[in-house]
Design a protein around this motif. Sequence first.
Motif, mmCIF file in Angstrom:
data_model
loop_
_atom_site.group_PDB
_atom_site.id
_atom_site.type_symbol
_atom_site.label_atom_id
_atom_site.label_comp_id
_atom_site.label_asym_id
_atom_site.label_seq_id
_atom_site.Cartn_x
_atom_site.Cartn_y
_atom_site.Cartn_z
ATOM 1 N N VAL A 19 -7.633 4.850 -9.276
ATOM 2 C CA VAL A 19 -7.997 3.446 -9.072
ATOM 3 C C VAL A 19 -6.886 2.708 -8.328
ATOM 4 O O VAL A 19 -7.145 1.883 -7.435
ATOM 5 N N ALA A 20 -5.638 3.018 -8.681
ATOM 6 C CA ALA A 20 -4.513 2.375 -7.999
ATOM 7 C C ALA A 20 -4.412 2.833 -6.546
ATOM 8 O O ALA A 20 -4.097 2.030 -5.655
ATOM 9 N N GLU A 21 -4.699 4.095 -6.282
ATOM 10 C CA GLU A 21 -4.548 4.608 -4.915
ATOM 11 C C GLU A 21 -5.564 4.007 -3.960
ATOM 12 O O GLU A 21 -5.280 3.816 -2.777
ATOM 13 N N PHE B 189 -5.235 -3.150 -9.597
ATOM 14 C CA PHE B 189 -4.140 -2.677 -8.741
ATOM 15 C C PHE B 189 -4.368 -3.085 -7.287
ATOM 16 O O PHE B 189 -4.042 -2.341 -6.370
ATOM 17 N N ASP B 190 -4.919 -4.271 -7.073
ATOM 18 C CA ASP B 190 -5.277 -4.692 -5.714
ATOM 19 C C ASP B 190 -4.240 -5.627 -5.113
ATOM 20 O O ASP B 190 -4.577 -6.495 -4.305
ATOM 21 N N MET B 191 -2.969 -5.436 -5.461
ATOM 22 C CA MET B 191 -1.912 -6.286 -4.891
ATOM 23 C C MET B 191 -1.843 -6.249 -3.372
ATOM 24 O O MET B 191 -1.525 -7.256 -2.741
ATOM 25 N N GLU C 158 0.503 8.798 -6.305
ATOM 26 C CA GLU C 158 0.081 10.132 -5.889
ATOM 27 C C GLU C 158 0.643 11.196 -6.841
ATOM 28 O O GLU C 158 -0.010 12.202 -7.116
ATOM 29 N N LEU C 159 1.839 10.958 -7.360
ATOM 30 C CA LEU C 159 2.478 11.941 -8.239
ATOM 31 C C LEU C 159 1.707 12.143 -9.546
ATOM 32 O O LEU C 159 1.397 13.290 -9.908
ATOM 33 N N PRO C 160 1.367 11.098 -10.317
ATOM 34 C CA PRO C 160 0.573 11.345 -11.534
ATOM 35 C C PRO C 160 -0.793 11.936 -11.254
ATOM 36 O O PRO C 160 -1.308 12.725 -12.068
ATOM 37 N N THR D 225 0.831 -1.208 0.000
ATOM 38 C CA THR D 225 0.000 0.000 0.000
ATOM 39 C C THR D 225 0.862 1.253 0.000
ATOM 40 O O THR D 225 0.599 2.212 -0.740
ATOM 41 N N ALA D 226 1.908 1.256 0.836
ATOM 42 C CA ALA D 226 2.809 2.408 0.894
ATOM 43 C C ALA D 226 3.491 2.636 -0.448
ATOM 44 O O ALA D 226 3.627 3.782 -0.910
ATOM 45 N N ALA D 227 3.918 1.550 -1.091
ATOM 46 C CA ALA D 227 4.581 1.677 -2.393
ATOM 47 C C ALA D 227 3.629 2.259 -3.434
ATOM 48 O O ALA D 227 4.011 3.114 -4.247
#
Length: 319
Positions: free
Chosen positions: A197-199, A205-207, A151-153, A143-145
């Motif tokens: 969606v990834a965030e 992106f549910d790793m 967050e940047l894009p 999650t941290a990664a």
Amino acid sequence: MSEVVETLVRVVGVLAAFLVLPLLVGQTEHKVMAHMQGRLGPMYAGGFHGWAQLVADGVKFLQKEDITPAAADGKVFRLAPAIALVPYLVAMVAIPLAPGVVGADLDAGLLFVLAVSAVGVLGTLMAGWSSANKYALLGGLRTAAQLLSYELPIVLAASSVAMAAGTLSLTGIGEAWQPWWLIWQLPALVCFVVGGVAEITRPPFDMPVADSEIVFGPYTEYTGLRFAFFLLSEYAGIVVLSALTAVLFLGAWQGPFSDQLGWLWTLLKTGVVAVLVIWIRVAWPRLREDQLQLLAWKVLVPLALLQLAITSVVVVAMG
């Protein structure tokens, strides 16, 4: 006295939206996924097409035993679900449905919503760190990664729209929006939606919660109502992402009869984006962790920077 009444109405409206919209998204996900996969989905709870399935799920979670692992950091473990859920409620306060139809019309509303919604991800990180479970810890680190990478894009894409509109106010951005922005800001739209969606760790992106790899990641040790809060925070994250996308990139309340039905246009556009997020879950397989990072740093970040540069040139040329 009128100011007190107006404030009370705004608070009640935001709370009602927060309680209703995530549940509607959850029910829609059940049905949309079912139809896409050629199955019925929940059909019995409440009668007509299983409309009360999420209510039944909520009652089920209330009845389950609330367990805190003996080796867990109790305070952080119990606080994590609230940290994951409450920021999305706060973010909804600043997202307008129409000019004047907003909980709090902030001059820097875009920065406020981006900053507050990012805090919600920290609840998942806290859950993974405090659970005293190796699978939960691995999920928290993932999650941290993802937070650091995506967050940047998201910020760069939102900055492009703010630069084009000349304001950080979400109401101002909605009023400045033009239909040709759908073409001009399309790369920023793609970066923003994919990054969002990834965030919120939605498929593909549910790793961090990949059940076939790490059980359920940060949520492995959670039961009952606290587990339900994490699920609700995911749906609330979809609502915030969809509403913010509608305001920034789709013109929000702009449409036929916008003076009377502007709020309805915003809700409809929010719903379309939410269905898109659900469709992505059904249509795309889960990425590997290395593919996740490559997509962020080699595709989305360069694309968002290019869009930001193009926007800068156009704004200067038109100014």
